[in-house]
Enzyme design. Structure first.
Site, PDB file in Angstrom:
ATOM      1  N   LEU A  12       0.844  -0.656  -0.006  1.00 54.99           N
ATOM      2  CA  LEU A  12      -0.321  -0.032   0.191  1.00 54.99           C
ATOM      3  C   LEU A  12       1.013   0.541  -0.115  1.00 54.99           C
ATOM      4  O   LEU A  12       1.615   1.364   1.109  1.00 54.99           O
ATOM      5  CB  LEU A  12      -0.987  -0.248   0.620  1.00 54.99           C
ATOM      6  N   ALA A  14       3.420   3.687  -3.315  1.00 53.18           N
ATOM      7  CA  ALA A  14       4.730   3.353  -4.183  1.00 53.18           C
ATOM      8  C   ALA A  14       5.492   4.826  -3.753  1.00 53.18           C
ATOM      9  O   ALA A  14       5.450   5.758  -5.151  1.00 53.18           O
ATOM     10  CB  ALA A  14       3.669   2.993  -5.612  1.00 53.18           C
ATOM     11  N   GLY A  15       5.146   5.440  -2.989  1.00 51.90           N
ATOM     12  CA  GLY A  15       6.230   6.780  -2.130  1.00 51.90           C
ATOM     13  C   GLY A  15       8.043   6.501  -2.708  1.00 51.90           C
ATOM     14  O   GLY A  15       8.324   5.812  -3.160  1.00 51.90           O
ATOM     15  N   GLY A  18       8.021   3.395  -0.224  1.00 48.57           N
ATOM     16  CA  GLY A  18       6.944   1.837  -1.041  1.00 48.57           C
ATOM     17  C   GLY A  18       7.727   2.180  -2.573  1.00 48.57           C
ATOM     18  O   GLY A  18       7.786   0.135  -2.726  1.00 48.57           O
ATOM     19  N   ALA A  46      -1.440  -0.867  -4.515  1.00 48.50           N
ATOM     20  CA  ALA A  46      -2.215  -0.152  -4.428  1.00 48.50           C
ATOM     21  C   ALA A  46      -1.867   2.168  -3.838  1.00 48.50           C
ATOM     22  O   ALA A  46      -0.902   2.269  -3.341  1.00 48.50           O
ATOM     23  CB  ALA A  46      -3.196   0.274  -2.396  1.00 48.50           C
ATOM     24  N   LYS A 106       4.863   5.523  11.955  1.00 44.52           N
ATOM     25  CA  LYS A 106       5.054   5.920  12.895  1.00 44.52           C
ATOM     26  C   LYS A 106       3.524   7.342  13.687  1.00 44.52           C
ATOM     27  O   LYS A 106       3.342   6.862  15.008  1.00 44.52           O
ATOM     28  CB  LYS A 106       6.336   6.974  13.099  1.00 44.52           C
ATOM     29  N   GLY A 188      15.853  18.091   0.440  1.00 45.73           N
ATOM     30  CA  GLY A 188      14.777  17.321   0.664  1.00 45.73           C
ATOM     31  C   GLY A 188      14.436  15.798   1.737  1.00 45.73           C
ATOM     32  O   GLY A 188      13.931  15.639   2.529  1.00 45.73           O
ATOM     33  N   ASP A 202       7.298  14.626  15.247  1.00 41.97           N
ATOM     34  CA  ASP A 202       7.882  13.618  15.296  1.00 41.97           C
ATOM     35  C   ASP A 202       8.239  12.543  16.130  1.00 41.97           C
ATOM     36  O   ASP A 202       8.635  11.531  15.713  1.00 41.97           O
ATOM     37  CB  ASP A 202       8.644  13.555  13.298  1.00 41.97           C
ATOM     38  N   LYS A 206       8.382   8.870  17.031  1.00 39.63           N
ATOM     39  CA  LYS A 206       8.848   7.963  18.213  1.00 39.63           C
ATOM     40  C   LYS A 206       9.644   7.453  19.511  1.00 39.63           C
ATOM     41  O   LYS A 206       9.615   6.576  19.646  1.00 39.63           O
ATOM     42  CB  LYS A 206      10.484   8.232  17.468  1.00 39.63           C
TER      43      LYS A 206
HETATM   44  P1  NDP Z   1       4.952   9.256   0.619  1.00 42.61           P
HETATM   45  O1  NDP Z   1       4.321  10.130   0.752  1.00 42.61           O
HETATM   46  O2  NDP Z   1       6.369   9.626   0.034  1.00 42.61           O
HETATM   47  O3  NDP Z   1       4.553   8.531  -0.640  1.00 42.61           O
HETATM   48  C1  NDP Z   1       3.258   7.695   0.053  1.00 42.61           C
HETATM   49  C2  NDP Z   1       2.276   6.989  -0.798  1.00 42.61           C
HETATM   50  O4  NDP Z   1       1.087   6.361  -0.605  1.00 42.61           O
HETATM   51  C3  NDP Z   1       2.475   7.688  -2.161  1.00 42.61           C
HETATM   52  O5  NDP Z   1       2.293   6.491  -2.928  1.00 42.61           O
HETATM   53  C4  NDP Z   1       0.654   7.640  -2.705  1.00 42.61           C
HETATM   54  O6  NDP Z   1      -0.110   7.561  -3.440  1.00 42.61           O
HETATM   55  C5  NDP Z   1       0.121   6.515  -1.331  1.00 42.61           C
HETATM   56  N1  NDP Z   1      -1.327   6.669  -1.123  1.00 42.61           N
HETATM   57  C6  NDP Z   1      -1.254   7.663  -0.695  1.00 42.61           C
HETATM   58  N2  NDP Z   1      -2.893   7.962   0.487  1.00 42.61           N
HETATM   59  C7  NDP Z   1      -2.758   7.263   0.112  1.00 42.61           C
HETATM   60  C8  NDP Z   1      -4.420   6.814  -0.511  1.00 42.61           C
HETATM   61  N3  NDP Z   1      -5.366   6.906   0.757  1.00 42.61           N
HETATM   62  N4  NDP Z   1      -4.931   5.038  -1.039  1.00 42.61           N
HETATM   63  C9  NDP Z   1      -3.633   5.060  -1.884  1.00 42.61           C
HETATM   64  N5  NDP Z   1      -2.137   5.329  -1.499  1.00 42.61           N
HETATM   65  C10 NDP Z   1      -2.031   6.393  -0.569  1.00 42.61           C
HETATM   66  O7  NDP Z   1       5.346   8.556   1.773  1.00 42.61           O
HETATM   67  P2  NDP Z   1       6.734   7.953   1.928  1.00 42.61           P
HETATM   68  O8  NDP Z   1       7.547   6.896   1.109  1.00 42.61           O
HETATM   69  O9  NDP Z   1       7.866   9.035   2.157  1.00 42.61           O
HETATM   70  O10 NDP Z   1       6.478   7.822   3.734  1.00 42.61           O
HETATM   71  C11 NDP Z   1       5.747   6.050   3.757  1.00 42.61           C
HETATM   72  C12 NDP Z   1       5.705   6.083   5.183  1.00 42.61           C
HETATM   73  O11 NDP Z   1       6.901   5.658   5.318  1.00 42.61           O
HETATM   74  C13 NDP Z   1       5.083   6.584   5.762  1.00 42.61           C
HETATM   75  O12 NDP Z   1       4.381   6.515   7.559  1.00 42.61           O
HETATM   76  C14 NDP Z   1       6.472   7.879   6.856  1.00 42.61           C
HETATM   77  O13 NDP Z   1       6.176   7.624   7.927  1.00 42.61           O
HETATM   78  C15 NDP Z   1       7.092   6.835   7.197  1.00 42.61           C
HETATM   79  N6  NDP Z   1       9.268   6.351   6.464  1.00 42.61           N
HETATM   80  C16 NDP Z   1       9.591   7.497   5.796  1.00 42.61           C
HETATM   81  C17 NDP Z   1      10.408   7.601   5.974  1.00 42.61           C
HETATM   82  C18 NDP Z   1      11.133   8.336   4.480  1.00 42.61           C
HETATM   83  O14 NDP Z   1      12.337   8.717   4.437  1.00 42.61           O
HETATM   84  N7  NDP Z   1      10.795   8.981   3.866  1.00 42.61           N
HETATM   85  C19 NDP Z   1      11.491   7.147   6.703  1.00 42.61           C
HETATM   86  C20 NDP Z   1      10.686   6.520   8.102  1.00 42.61           C
HETATM   87  C21 NDP Z   1       9.398   5.718   7.690  1.00 42.61           C
HETATM   88  P3  NDP Z   1       0.536   7.885  -5.022  1.00 42.61           P
HETATM   89  O15 NDP Z   1       1.460   8.305  -5.334  1.00 42.61           O
HETATM   90  O16 NDP Z   1      -0.658   7.952  -6.118  1.00 42.61           O
HETATM   91  O17 NDP Z   1       0.242   9.601  -4.800  1.00 42.61           O
HETATM   92  N1  HSE Z   2      10.767  13.951   8.991  1.00 39.81           N
HETATM   93  C1  HSE Z   2      11.984  12.857   9.291  1.00 39.81           C
HETATM   94  C2  HSE Z   2      13.227  13.064   9.752  1.00 39.81           C
HETATM   95  C3  HSE Z   2      11.748  12.032   8.628  1.00 39.81           C
HETATM   96  O1  HSE Z   2      13.588  14.044   9.611  1.00 39.81           O
HETATM   97  O2  HSE Z   2      13.679  12.285  10.528  1.00 39.81           O
HETATM   98  C4  HSE Z   2      11.768  10.339   9.224  1.00 39.81           C
HETATM   99  O3  HSE Z   2      10.720   9.674  10.038  1.00 39.81           O
END
Ligand code: NDP
Ligand code: HSE
Length: 452
Positions: A12, A14-15, A18, A46, A106, A188, A202, A206
């Site tokens: 779920l 693909a950001g 993902g 998804a 988190k 970033g 945040d 944690k």
């Molecule tokens: P992003 O914002 O980059 O990606 C979120 C993804 O979720 C997107 O692909 C988005 O789809 C999809 N999405 C959001 N809402 C929905 C919905 N309602 N239905 C279906 N798909 C949905 O997030 P990150 O990858 O940065 O983070 C993901 C998780 O990991 C978060 O909980 C974050 O706190 C955690 N995390 C992130 C870290 C980081 O370095 N980024 C580090 C540690 C934890 P679409 O692309 O189509 O918009």
């Molecule tokens: N915004 C968070 C940080 C991402 O700066 O550490 C990781 O949880």
């Protein structure tokens, strides 16, 4: 090894994270199958927008907007969407459908961790969340498994990369908070809206997760005392450096006893604090994270590395996926987390630590003695005092080892006082009384000194 049917993995989101998880699952498919004893087949991803550009090459046929349908045919569901809803409902649906869940969310765990754990326990499934705290750094498994036979006394964590980057840039380059934040955003590190980072939300999420695991007690995120770094100035950072300290935003989880009531409990708190430049956490630079664990038998342990980043965090997610898959292959229920200790969560007033208080005072005879007597009246013991005298004519300052109170002077002086360990209550009463003194122009700052 007995051949086992392939396991169906649903993703779920693909950001940032993902997309990297999807790539690693595909590229490492055969190696993972050998490690697990079963293939891990990514059956779908998804997202909100199936046509959105992705940061890694992913088979477009995998994308769907039907998250619920995808979840129902999975053995393992990886939630990397973030936020509370619909992530919470999707995870509950996955658990109730008999799937194990892996998440890095988190915010959701801090707000609804007990609900998700209870739902998992009820159906014999498991929620894995190594990525939720400090990205790639293994800290959840060490606390839950490796230290399960020990007693954790305290955790000091640098668990937010953005704030560590900002404070480090202020320390190493003498940068201002505003400029350092602008660079963190450009690179970033910071979120588009960095409030969660710089105001400590945040890190508080944690801290709630770490404290729950370390002390076998539910710690609601609202009970975590939180202060951000927006009030930290370049002058404070420079002064800390001169005194042999560095300013870090710390998440602190600690077993403490309230000094007034004698109640044993848990303190979870986040604030900018001074730590000695000799402390291992002082060497954590840039956007890196580290968690320093003090345990009764193991002694001091430090876990260090990347606290964020798509590919780095994907490593922690994949580790959890392998654990979940191995459990499926071996059979048996998930390992329930225990909150049997059910300790009292104590407020910030119950904490005892050391403090650095910076005051601007009249440079006149008897001022230092008056200030010292206020500390003594409240039972707060002073460790060191340093004074810089501001010349009335030039506004320049000269440092003195100790206040001398020259009778000719009619300007102001800066006093930097470091205390021995004192209770937060006693310290705040002392500072309130000091602020009321006519000879005190202003209380410039009160910072806690941690890590002793
Ligand atoms: P992003 O914002 O980059 O990606 C979120 C993804 O979720 C997107 O692909 C988005 O789809 C999809 N999405 C959001 N809402 C929905 C919905 N309602 N239905 C279906 N798909 C949905 O997030 P990150 O990858 O940065 O983070 C993901 C998780 O990991 C978060 O909980 C974050 O706190 C955690 N995390 C992130 C870290 C980081 O370095 N980024 C580090 C540690 C934890 P679409 O692309 O189509 O918009
Ligand atoms: N915004 C968070 C940080 C991402 O700066 O550490 C990781 O949880």
């Amino acid at each position: 090894m007995i051949a086992y049917r392939n396991l169906r993995v649903a993703l779920l989101g693909a950001g940032s994270v993902g997309a990297q998880v999807a790539t690693l699952l595909t590229e490492h498919h055969d190696e993972l199958a050998s490690r697990v004893g079963a293939g891990l087949d990514l059956i779908g991803i998804a997202v909100r927008d199936v046509d959105a550009p992705r940061t890694a090459p992913i088979d477009p046929a995998l994308f769907t907007t039907d998250a619920m349908g995808l979840i129902e045919s999975a053995d393992i569901v990886i939630e990397l969407m973030g936020g509370i809803e619909p992530a919470r409902s999707y995870i509950l649906h996955a658990l109730n459908s008999g799937a194990d869940v892996v998440t890095g969310n988190k915010a959701l765990l801090a707000a609804h961790g007990p609900e998700l754990q209870a739902a998992a326990e009820q159906v014999g499934a498991q929620v894995y969340y190594e990525a939720a705290v400090a990205g790639a750094i293994p800290i959840i498994r060490p606390l839950r498994d490796s230290l399960a036979g020990d007693r954790v006394k305290r955790i000091l964590g640098i668990v937010n990369g953005t704030t560590n980057f900002i404070l480090d840039k202020m320390d190493v380059e003498g940068d201002t908070f505003e400029n350092a934040l602008a660079v963190a955003t450009e690179l970033g590190y910071a979120e588009a809206d960095p409030t969660a980072d710089i105001e400590g939300y945040d890190a508080a999420q944690k801290a709630a997760i770490l404290a729950r695991l370390a002390f076998h007690t539910d710690v609601p995120v609202e009970a975590v005392h939180r202060e951000g770094i927006t009030q930290i100035t370049a002058a404070q950072v420079a002064q800390a450096q001169k005194a042999g300290y560095v300013v870090k935003l710390l998440a602190i989880c600690e077993r403490i006893t309230d000094p007034s009531s004698g109640i044993d409990g848990v303190s979870a708190r986040v604030y900018p604090a001074l730590i000695s430049r000799q402390h291992p956490l002082a060497a954590v630079h840039g956007g890196k994270n580290a968690v320093f664990v003090e345990a009764e038998a193991a002694g001091d342990l430090m876990f260090y590395g990347a606290g964020a980043g798509g590919i780095e965090t994907a490593s922690a997610v994949l580790g959890d996926v392998v654990s979940a898959a191995r459990r499926h292959v071996a059979g048996g229920p998930g390992v329930a987390e225990t909150t049997h200790a059910n300790l009292t969560i104590l407020p910030i007033d119950s904490v005892s630590t050391r403090y650095q208080i910076t005051l601007e005072v009249s440079d006149a005879p008897g001022v230092l003695a008056r200030i010292a007597s206020l500390f003594s009246e409240h039972g707060v013991s002073v460790e060191t005092v340093q004074q810089s005298i501001a010349s009335v004519e030039s506004g320049a300052t000269r440092p003195d080892a100790l206040a001398t109170g020259t009778s000719e002077s009619s300007g102001t002086a800066t006093l930097v006082i470091v205390t021995h360990v004192a209770s937060e209550r006693a310290l705040s009463r002392t500072v309130a009384d000091i602020a009321d003194q006519q000879v005190v122009v202003r209380v410039e700052s009160v910072l806690r000194v941690e890590g002793a």
